[in-house]
Write a protein that holds these residues in place. Structure first.
Motif, mmCIF file in Angstrom:
data_model
loop_
_atom_site.group_PDB
_atom_site.id
_atom_site.type_symbol
_atom_site.label_atom_id
_atom_site.label_comp_id
_atom_site.label_asym_id
_atom_site.label_seq_id
_atom_site.Cartn_x
_atom_site.Cartn_y
_atom_site.Cartn_z
ATOM 1 N N GLY A 89 0.796 -1.222 0.000
ATOM 2 C CA GLY A 89 0.000 0.000 0.000
ATOM 3 C C GLY A 89 0.830 1.274 0.000
ATOM 4 O O GLY A 89 2.007 1.280 0.364
ATOM 5 N N ARG A 90 0.195 2.349 -0.415
ATOM 6 C CA ARG A 90 0.859 3.657 -0.503
ATOM 7 C C ARG A 90 0.350 4.552 0.626
ATOM 8 O O ARG A 90 -0.858 4.712 0.808
ATOM 9 C CB ARG A 90 0.563 4.296 -1.863
ATOM 10 N N CYS A 91 1.262 5.116 1.365
ATOM 11 C CA CYS A 91 0.904 6.016 2.469
ATOM 12 C C CYS A 91 1.859 7.199 2.443
ATOM 13 O O CYS A 91 3.061 7.035 2.654
ATOM 14 C CB CYS A 91 0.963 5.283 3.812
ATOM 15 N N GLU A 92 1.330 8.385 2.145
ATOM 16 C CA GLU A 92 2.202 9.547 2.001
ATOM 17 C C GLU A 92 1.587 10.793 2.636
ATOM 18 O O GLU A 92 0.370 10.894 2.799
ATOM 19 C CB GLU A 92 2.466 9.832 0.515
ATOM 20 N N ILE A 147 7.300 13.604 -12.641
ATOM 21 C CA ILE A 147 5.871 13.874 -12.481
ATOM 22 C C ILE A 147 5.636 14.506 -11.114
ATOM 23 O O ILE A 147 6.323 14.184 -10.143
ATOM 24 C CB ILE A 147 5.058 12.561 -12.611
ATOM 25 N N ASN A 148 4.655 15.394 -11.023
ATOM 26 C CA ASN A 148 4.370 16.095 -9.778
ATOM 27 C C ASN A 148 4.124 15.114 -8.624
ATOM 28 O O ASN A 148 4.704 15.250 -7.546
ATOM 29 C CB ASN A 148 3.149 17.001 -9.963
ATOM 30 N N ILE A 149 3.261 14.131 -8.857
ATOM 31 C CA ILE A 149 3.040 13.064 -7.879
ATOM 32 C C ILE A 149 3.449 11.753 -8.551
ATOM 33 O O ILE A 149 2.691 11.194 -9.342
ATOM 34 C CB ILE A 149 1.568 12.997 -7.431
ATOM 35 N N PRO A 150 4.661 11.255 -8.289
ATOM 36 C CA PRO A 150 5.159 10.042 -8.958
ATOM 37 C C PRO A 150 4.207 8.862 -8.800
ATOM 38 O O PRO A 150 3.579 8.685 -7.754
ATOM 39 C CB PRO A 150 6.492 9.783 -8.261
ATOM 40 N N ILE A 151 4.143 8.054 -9.847
ATOM 41 C CA ILE A 151 3.162 6.963 -9.899
ATOM 42 C C ILE A 151 3.776 5.609 -9.581
ATOM 43 O O ILE A 151 3.213 4.831 -8.802
ATOM 44 C CB ILE A 151 2.504 6.929 -11.301
ATOM 45 N N LEU A 152 4.921 5.305 -10.173
ATOM 46 C CA LEU A 152 5.484 3.960 -10.038
ATOM 47 C C LEU A 152 6.331 3.843 -8.769
ATOM 48 O O LEU A 152 7.195 4.672 -8.507
ATOM 49 C CB LEU A 152 6.327 3.619 -11.265
ATOM 50 N N PRO A 153 6.110 2.779 -7.992
ATOM 51 C CA PRO A 153 6.856 2.593 -6.745
ATOM 52 C C PRO A 153 8.152 1.812 -6.960
ATOM 53 O O PRO A 153 8.349 1.175 -7.995
ATOM 54 C CB PRO A 153 5.888 1.774 -5.896
ATOM 55 N N HIS A 154 9.006 1.868 -5.966
ATOM 56 C CA HIS A 154 10.185 1.000 -5.942
ATOM 57 C C HIS A 154 10.657 0.879 -4.506
ATOM 58 O O HIS A 154 10.297 1.692 -3.637
ATOM 59 C CB HIS A 154 11.311 1.552 -6.834
ATOM 60 N N LEU A 162 9.338 1.339 0.887
ATOM 61 C CA LEU A 162 8.579 1.580 -0.331
ATOM 62 C C LEU A 162 8.555 3.070 -0.622
ATOM 63 O O LEU A 162 8.121 3.865 0.212
ATOM 64 C CB LEU A 162 7.153 1.052 -0.176
ATOM 65 N N LEU A 163 9.037 3.454 -1.810
ATOM 66 C CA LEU A 163 9.139 4.862 -2.173
ATOM 67 C C LEU A 163 8.460 5.131 -3.512
ATOM 68 O O LEU A 163 8.388 4.255 -4.375
ATOM 69 C CB LEU A 163 10.607 5.283 -2.266
ATOM 70 N N PHE A 164 7.974 6.346 -3.675
ATOM 71 C CA PHE A 164 7.447 6.822 -4.955
ATOM 72 C C PHE A 164 8.249 8.074 -5.310
ATOM 73 O O PHE A 164 7.975 9.161 -4.788
ATOM 74 C CB PHE A 164 5.958 7.149 -4.839
ATOM 75 N N THR A 165 9.248 7.912 -6.152
ATOM 76 C CA THR A 165 10.158 9.020 -6.440
ATOM 77 C C THR A 165 10.319 9.215 -7.941
ATOM 78 O O THR A 165 9.992 8.331 -8.746
ATOM 79 C CB THR A 165 11.547 8.762 -5.827
ATOM 80 N N ASN A 166 10.842 10.374 -8.303
ATOM 81 C CA ASN A 166 11.212 10.655 -9.686
ATOM 82 C C ASN A 166 12.658 10.240 -9.935
ATOM 83 O O ASN A 166 13.429 10.019 -8.989
ATOM 84 C CB ASN A 166 11.035 12.143 -10.004
ATOM 85 N N GLY A 167 13.023 10.140 -11.209
ATOM 86 C CA GLY A 167 14.389 9.784 -11.566
ATOM 87 C C GLY A 167 14.424 8.730 -12.657
ATOM 88 O O GLY A 167 13.401 8.398 -13.269
ATOM 89 N N GLU A 168 15.614 8.199 -12.921
ATOM 90 C CA GLU A 168 15.793 7.098 -13.873
ATOM 91 C C GLU A 168 15.807 5.798 -13.079
ATOM 92 O O GLU A 168 16.748 5.532 -12.324
ATOM 93 C CB GLU A 168 17.090 7.287 -14.660
ATOM 94 N N LEU A 169 14.782 4.983 -13.254
ATOM 95 C CA LEU A 169 14.568 3.806 -12.408
ATOM 96 C C LEU A 169 14.149 2.622 -13.247
ATOM 97 O O LEU A 169 13.956 2.719 -14.465
ATOM 98 C CB LEU A 169 13.504 4.113 -11.338
#
Length: 286
Positions: A89-92, A147-154, A162-169
């Motif tokens: 799950g996503r919690c931010e 993206i303003n609110i990153p979509i893909l997790p890693h 569990l993070l939702f961040t921008n960058g080359e992933l």
């Protein structure tokens, strides 16, 4: 001493308390066993069902998995391929609170049940190496996110968080996540492979709807309905690489298990043996 100035015997009163506790628990279990049989027609005492998740799987198999449409046993090969797409799950928190500012908190009730109302892949699958976006597929990709609110997790490689961040992933995702990512401006730089399933359907629709109706009856039915729904979700999401615990009721059963399996540990509890076996191979045998 009590109010009447009599000596308070801690041991005797503790025994009375424990006896009453056992009586209350026995009544609760009796009601629960009776309710389970009423709703699912499963006698858990005769079926050797020891956990709520096992009850969930057995109820699904008995009442809802028509013609064995869904296989509940996943082999290690496909599990290894799609396990990385199971993020949780996503919690931010977005922004920081200012003095006297009103804060809004949002939560999704019954999220496991809501997730299980979606289409799920099943049937035969194929691993495909091309640069196409396939329906009903898990895709291992490299991507650029800004993206303003990153979509893909890693998962962070150091903290495992569990993070939702921008960058080359890179990572493995269900195709609908990839579609949303692209729609919001994300860039897929390479598709390494896709695990494409031949079919998808709302496999748990009837199961969820019926146990939600059970929950709405309130009381013990609410507890049972929620545990059945959450138990099936959790059971199907278990990592099959982990250990499995077997139960032996006597030395004959214990010796039989020792002959068949790679055993990691044995614990004895009131003449019952709890044996943890190694599940890192398909047969579990020595």
């Amino acid at each position: 001493k009590n109010k009447k100035n009599n000596i308070f015997n801690v041991k005797n009163e503790s025994i009375k308390y424990c006896e009453q506790d056992v009586i209350i628990l026995h009544k609760i279990l009796h009601i629960m066993i009776k309710t389970i049989y009423e709703v699912i027609k499963i006698n858990i005492l005769q079926s050797h069902i020891y956990t709520s998740s096992s009850l969930s799987v057995n109820s699904y198999k008995k009442l809802y998995n028509k013609n064995n449409k869904l296989s509940l046993k996943l082999n290690h090969d496909i599990s290894n391929l799609i396990r990385d797409s199971y993020y949780g799950g996503r919690c931010e928190v977005f922004g920081n609170i200012y003095k006297n500012e009103k804060i809004l908190y949002y939560d999704f009730p019954g999220m496991y049940g809501l997730c299980m109302l979606e289409n799920y892949p099943y049937g035969k699958y194929e691993v495909i190496y091309d640069q196409k976006l396939h329906k009903n597929s898990f895709m291992n990709v490299s991507y650029i996110s800004d993206i303003n609110i990153p979509i893909l997790p890693h998962h962070n490689i150091y903290t495992k968080k569990l993070l939702f961040t921008n960058g080359e992933l890179n990572g493995t995702y269900w195709y609908e996540e990839i579609e949303l990512f692209i729609k919001e401006g994300g860039i897929i730089t390479k598709i390494h492979y896709s695990i494409v399933f031949e079919k998808s359907d709302k496999l748990f629709l009837e199961f969820i709807n019926n146990f939600n109706k059970l929950r709405n009856r309130g009381g013990i039915y609410k507890i049972l309905g929620k545990n059945i729904i959450n138990g099936l979700y959790g059971k199907l999401g278990m990592n099959i690489k982990k250990e499995k615990t077997l139960i032996a009721h006597n030395n004959i059963q214990l010796n039989s298990i020792l002959d068949k399996y790679v055993v990691n540990s044995i614990k004895s509890l009131n003449n019952i043996y709890l044996i943890q076996i190694n599940k890192n191979n398909k047969t579990y045998t020595k």
